[in-house]
Write an enzyme that holds these catalytic residues in place. Structure first.
Site, PDB file in Angstrom:
ATOM      1  N   GLU A 118       0.809  -1.223   0.000  1.00  0.00           N
ATOM      2  CA  GLU A 118       0.000   0.000   0.000  1.00  0.00           C
ATOM      3  C   GLU A 118       0.844   1.276   0.000  1.00  0.00           C
ATOM      4  O   GLU A 118       0.801   2.079   0.939  1.00  0.00           O
ATOM      5  CB  GLU A 118      -0.964  -0.004   1.186  1.00  0.00           C
ATOM      6  CG  GLU A 118      -2.025  -1.067   1.058  1.00  0.00           C
ATOM      7  CD  GLU A 118      -3.187  -0.915   2.030  1.00  0.00           C
ATOM      8  OE1 GLU A 118      -3.004  -0.289   3.086  1.00  0.00           O
ATOM      9  OE2 GLU A 118      -4.278  -1.401   1.715  1.00  0.00           O
ATOM     10  N   GLU A 135      -6.672  -7.831  -0.949  1.00  0.00           N
ATOM     11  CA  GLU A 135      -6.993  -7.928   0.480  1.00  0.00           C
ATOM     12  C   GLU A 135      -8.469  -7.634   0.689  1.00  0.00           C
ATOM     13  O   GLU A 135      -9.039  -6.775   0.007  1.00  0.00           O
ATOM     14  CB  GLU A 135      -6.225  -6.878   1.294  1.00  0.00           C
ATOM     15  CG  GLU A 135      -4.768  -7.136   1.509  1.00  0.00           C
ATOM     16  CD  GLU A 135      -4.135  -6.039   2.362  1.00  0.00           C
ATOM     17  OE1 GLU A 135      -4.841  -5.428   3.189  1.00  0.00           O
ATOM     18  OE2 GLU A 135      -2.937  -5.777   2.186  1.00  0.00           O
ATOM     19  N   TRP A 182     -10.282  -0.964  12.473  1.00  0.00           N
ATOM     20  CA  TRP A 182      -9.933   0.452  12.458  1.00  0.00           C
ATOM     21  C   TRP A 182     -11.125   1.378  12.201  1.00  0.00           C
ATOM     22  O   TRP A 182     -10.955   2.581  12.109  1.00  0.00           O
ATOM     23  CB  TRP A 182      -8.819   0.706  11.431  1.00  0.00           C
ATOM     24  CG  TRP A 182      -8.987  -0.040  10.141  1.00  0.00           C
ATOM     25  CD1 TRP A 182      -8.392  -1.220   9.794  1.00  0.00           C
ATOM     26  CD2 TRP A 182      -9.810   0.333   9.026  1.00  0.00           C
ATOM     27  NE1 TRP A 182      -8.792  -1.615   8.540  1.00  0.00           N
ATOM     28  CE2 TRP A 182      -9.651  -0.676   8.041  1.00  0.00           C
ATOM     29  CE3 TRP A 182     -10.656   1.410   8.759  1.00  0.00           C
ATOM     30  CZ2 TRP A 182     -10.322  -0.639   6.810  1.00  0.00           C
ATOM     31  CZ3 TRP A 182     -11.311   1.453   7.536  1.00  0.00           C
ATOM     32  CH2 TRP A 182     -11.145   0.438   6.583  1.00  0.00           C
TER      33      TRP A 182
END
Ligand code: GLA
Ligand code: ZN
Length: 684
Positions: free
Chosen positions: A162, A319, A327
Site C-alpha cells: 500500500e 486484500e 480500524w
C-alpha cells in the site's frame, strides 16, 4: 462484440489456473511455534485456500542486523506451502523498515509537511527519494529474486505494501524542484502557469520552491496540484527502482502494488501502466447505519470497475476481511452470507482472486482484533472459517470464469487530477462530493445491470456509446477535442455543472465556461454558478416532474440549436434552463446545470438506456437491491446475480441458463434469498 466471443486472458498468477483464493500470511510472527506453522497448511487445504502472500513486513526477520541475513525460515515456508499445494505471492519488505536502518541512516525516515522528521515506528513511512533506501531495497529485492524467484511456489511479486503518503525532506524537495524544472523549463513559465503575480508570490528561481506546508505556501493551486503529481511520479520511480532486479532476474513473474480504491494521495491512472496486474485492497463497512446494503454495494462496484478498467483485464482483490476490520469506529462483523456475496461481487466485476488480510490473527499489537480466516482459538470450527471454506469450494467451481472479461458500452470519467483540482478550489460550496457524484451517476446504471468502465479523461472514448463525465472541472489538453469527436461520431455525452472551468494547471479558461471550445459541443454558456446552503432547495422541472436540486446551480444560456429539457423551479432564475440536450454531428451532448438527487438520475438514465438500447437483454427489470454483472469468454457468458438486500427478491430471466455451480437449469422467475448470489451461464 458479444461477451462470449472475447478471448480469455492468461491466469493472473502465471501457472496457477482458476481463481486465486488466499491472503496475507505472516509465518515470520510465529517462528517459535512450528506446530502452528504446520497447522496452517492443514487449515489452508481445508479451507480451499490455494495461495498465500508471504513476508510483506518481514525485513527485520530477513535481515535482523545490517548485512546479517536469515533465509531459513522463508526457505522452509515456501517449501512447506508448496508441498501442501499452496502457491505463493512473495512480497518485497519495503513497507516497514528494521530498527538498525532508521537508527544508522535516518534519511530513510519520512519528513512530515511541517518539516518534522518521523521517529522510528509503525510502517509505510519511508522517504521515496532517499538513495540509500532505494539501494537497500534493490539489494534486498535482488537477493529475494535470486533465492526464490525460481521456486515453483512463487507466482508473483507483491511489491511493498500500500504505497501512500508523502515525504517533505530536503531530498524530496530537491527532486520536486528538478521535476518542475523538467516540466516548465523556465521559472517564468512556472510563474505564469501558477499565476504567482497574485499576492506577490513570484519565484526568482526553482531553488526557492518548497512543497506545500501548513506554515508555508498553500494558496497556489498550481503548486498544490504539481506537488500531488510529483508525489505520484516519485512513488512510481520508487516502484521502478524496486522492480528493477525483479524484472531482470524473473522477467516472467508479474509485479503488482496493492492499491487502495479511491485513496486520494496517488493518481492510480499514472501508476497502473507500471504494474502487470492491478490489485487492490477492499474494506467496505457493510451493514452500516449510514446507507443501505445495496447502496454500499453500488459504491464498491464502482471501485471494482475502476480497478478492472485500469488495464481492461482481470484484476485481483488482494486484500479483504473474512469478517471484520479493527480500524472503523464500530467494527461490525459481516453477517452470515455477506462474506460470500461481497467476495463474489469482486469476481463479478472482473477479479480473478479473493484474498484476505489476513490468514491468522496475530497475538499482539495493532491488528490482533482484525478479522482473519483463523482466529485465536486456532481451529476450524468457527463461523468465519466455515464461510471461507464454502467460498473456497465455490471459487473452485467457478474456475472457468478466470480470464473472462467484459466490454462495456458505457464509461464514466473519474479522474484523480480533476478530483484534486475540485478539492483544492477555494470558493463555491464546500460540499464538493466529486467521487460521490460520479458514484450517483454510476448507481443509476448499476441498478439496471448495465456494465460500465470507469476511466480517466486521458483515455480513448472510441469504444463507448455513452460517456458520463460528472463535474469535469479540469480539461487537460486535447480532452475537449476528443469529447467533440466522440459526439460527432454518434456518441452520447453527459456533462454537468462545473464542466470546463480550468486547464491542467488550474488556470481558468477565458471566454466563458465550459471552456476550451466546449460551449459549441454543450450548446450552452454557463454565465455564473450559485451555491446553496445545506438547507436550501431549488428544483428541476421537466416533463417527468419536479426534482429536488441541492448545492450547485449554474445559470446557463442555451444556443439556438440546443434543446431545453428542464428549467429551474424557484429563486430569481426560476424558469431558466437547467437541463439541455445538444445534437452535434451524429450524437448528442446533455448538460445538467444543477445537482439533482438519485430520483432524477435514475429516471434520466433509465430513459437514456432505453433510447440507446443499453439494457441487457438477458433479464427483465431488476428489483431494488439486485445487481447483475456479466463476464464472458470463449463461448460462455456468466451472469453474477447478487442480492444486496435483507429481503427475498425475484427477477425474470429472458432466456434459459445453467447454474454454473450446480449445473441446474434456470429459467423464468429467479428468486434469491437475502444476500444470496447465483452465477448463471449462457452457452453459445
Ligand atoms: C491494509 C494493509 C494490511 C492491513 C489491513 C487492515 O490493507 O495493507 O496490512 O493493515 O489494511 O485492514
Ligand atoms: Zn524524502
Amino acid at each position: 462484440m458479444k461477451l462470449s466471443q472475447l478471448k480469455k486472458f492468461p491466469p493472473v498468477c502465471p501457472g496457477q489456473e482458476g481463481l486465486v483464493h488466499g491472503g496475507d500470511y505472516n509465518p515470520d510472527q510465529w517462528l517459535d511455534r512450528p506446530d502452528i506453522l504446520e497447522e496452517d497448511v492443514r487449515l489452508m487445504q481445508l479451507s480451499h485456500v490455494n495461495n498465500a502472500s508471504v513476508a510483506i513486513f518481514a525485513w527485520k526477520a530477513l535481515e535482523p542486523e545490517e548485512g546479517v541475513y536469515r533465509w531459513e525460515w522463508l526457505d522452509e515456508t515456501l517449501d512447506r506451502l508448496w508441498k501442501g499445494g499452496v502457491s505463493v505471492i512473495l512480497a518485497t519488505p519495503s513497507g516497514a523498515r528494521p530498527d538498525w536502518m532508521d537508527r544508522d541512516h535516518p534519511e530513510v525516515l519520512r519528513m512530515q509537511e511541517n518539516r518534522v522528521r518521523n521517529l522510528h515506528g509503525t510502517r509505510h513511512n519511508h522517504c521515496y527519494t532517499s538513495p540509500y533506501y532505494r539501494q537497500k531495497v534493490q539489494e534486498m529485492n535482488r537477493m529475494l529474486a535470486q533465492r526464490y524467484g525460481h521456486h515453483p511456489a512463487v507466482k508473483m511479486w507483491h511489491v511493498s505494501n500500500e504505497y501512500g503518503g508523502e515525504c517533505h525532506c530536503p531530498l524530496c524537495q530537491q527532486a520536486f524542484r528538478n521535476w518542475l524544472r523538467e516540466k516548465y523549463g523556465t521559472i517564468d513559465k512556472l510563474n505564469h502557469e501558477w499565476w504567482t503575480g497574485f499576492w506577490s508570490r513570484g519565484y526568482s528561481s526553482f531553488d526557492e520552491i518548497e512543497s506545500p506546508a501548513p506554515h508555508g505556501e498553500t494558496a497556489i493551486m498550481g503548486l498544490v496540484l504539481d506537488w500531488k503529481r510529483f508525489v505520484t511520479y516519485q512513488t512510481g520511480e520508487f516502484f521502478k527502482n524496486e522492480i528493477q532486479p525483479l524484472k531482470e532476474l524473473t522477467p516472467d513473474l508479474p509485479v503488482v502494488m496493492n492499491m487502495m480504491g479511491l485513496y486520494t494521495g496517488l493518481d492510480y491512472w499514472k501508476l497502473a501502466p507500471l504494474v502487470d496486474v492491478i490489485t487492490w485492497d477492499n474494506y467496505p463497512s457493510w451493514h452500516t447505519d449510514q446507507m443501505s446494503t445495496w447502496e454500499k454495494a453500488a459504491e464498491i462496484a464502482f471501485v471494482h470497475d475502476i480497478n478492472r478498467s485500469m488495464k481492461k483485464k482481470p484484476f485481483m482483490l488482494m486484500e479483504s476481511t473474512p469478517s471484520l476490520v479493527n480500524w472503523q469506529p464500530v467494527n461490525k462483523m459481516k453477517r452470515p452470507g455477506m462474506h460470500i456475496l461481497s467476495s463474489i461481487q469482486a469476481v463479478a466485476h472482473g477479479s480473478d482472486s479473493v484474498q484476505y488480510f489476513q490468514w491468522r490473527k496475530g497475538r499482539g499489537a495493532f491488528e490482533k482484533f482484525h478479522g482473519a480466516v483463523v482466529d485465536h482459538c486456532g481451529h476450524e470450527h468457527t463461523r468465519v472459517f466455515r464461510e471461507v471454506t464454502q467460498l473456497g469450494e465455490l471459487l473452485e467451481k467457478l474456475a472457468p470464469v478466470a480470464g473472462s472479461s467484459v466490454e462495456p458500452d458505457v464509461a464514466i470519467i473519474y479522474d484523480w487530477n480533476n478530483r484534486w483540482a475540485i478539492d483544492a478550489l477555494q470558493g463555491l460550496n464546500r460540499n464538493r462530493r466529486y467521487a460521490e457524484t460520479c458514484i450517483q451517476h454510476y448507481q443509476s446504471l448499476w441498478k439496471q445491470g448495465i456494465p460500465c468502465d470507469i476511466i480517466d479523461m486521458e483515455q480513448s472514448f472510441d469504444s463507448y456509446r455513452l460517456v458520463v463525465a460528472p463535474m469535469l472541472y479540469m480539461l487537460k489538453p486535447g480532452v475537449a477535442q476528443k469529447l467533440r469527436a466522440f459526439v460527432e461520431q454518434g456518441g452520447t455525452l453527459v456533462l454537468t455543472y462545473l464542466t470546463g472551468y480550468v486547464n491542467q494547471n488550474d488556470l481558468c479558461f477565458l471566454g466563458g465556461f465550459p471552456g476550451d471550445g466546449m460551449q459549441e459541443l454543450c450548446g450552452v454558456w454557463a454565465e455564473e454558478i450559485d451555491s446553496l446552503f445545506p438547507t436550501d432547495r431549488n428544483s428541476l422541472e421537466t416533463a417527468d416532474g419536479s426534482f429536488t436540486v441541492t448545492d450547485y446551480c449554474e445559470r446557463i444560456h442555451p444556443m439556438e440549436s440546443c434543446q431545453v429539457v428542464g428549467q429551474y423551479g424557484s429563486d430569481f432564475y426560476a424558469g431558466e434552463p437547467a437541463l439541455t440536450c445538444n445534437k452535434v454531428g451524429k450524437g448528442s451532448c446533455w448538460y445538467m446545470a444543477c445537482r439533482t438527487g438519485q430520483d432524477f438520475l435514475d429516471g434520466f438514465y433509465d430513459r437514456l438506456a432505453e433510447e440507446l438500447s443499453l439494457k441487457p437483454q438477458w433479464f427483465g427489470p431488476l428489483p431494488e437491491g439486485i445487481s447483475v454483472q456479466p463476464r464472458g469468454a470463449e463461448g460462455h457468458t456468466w451472469l453474477f446475480v447478487m442480492n444486496f438486500s435483507e429481503e427475498e427478491k425475484s427477477l425474470t430471466l429472458n432466456q434459459a441458463m445453467t447454474d454454473a455451480v450446480t449445473g441446474e437449469h434456470a429459467a423464468g422467475t429467479l428468486t434469491l434469498t437475502p444476500y444470496e448470489v447465483r452465477v448463471l451461464r449462457i452457452d453459445d
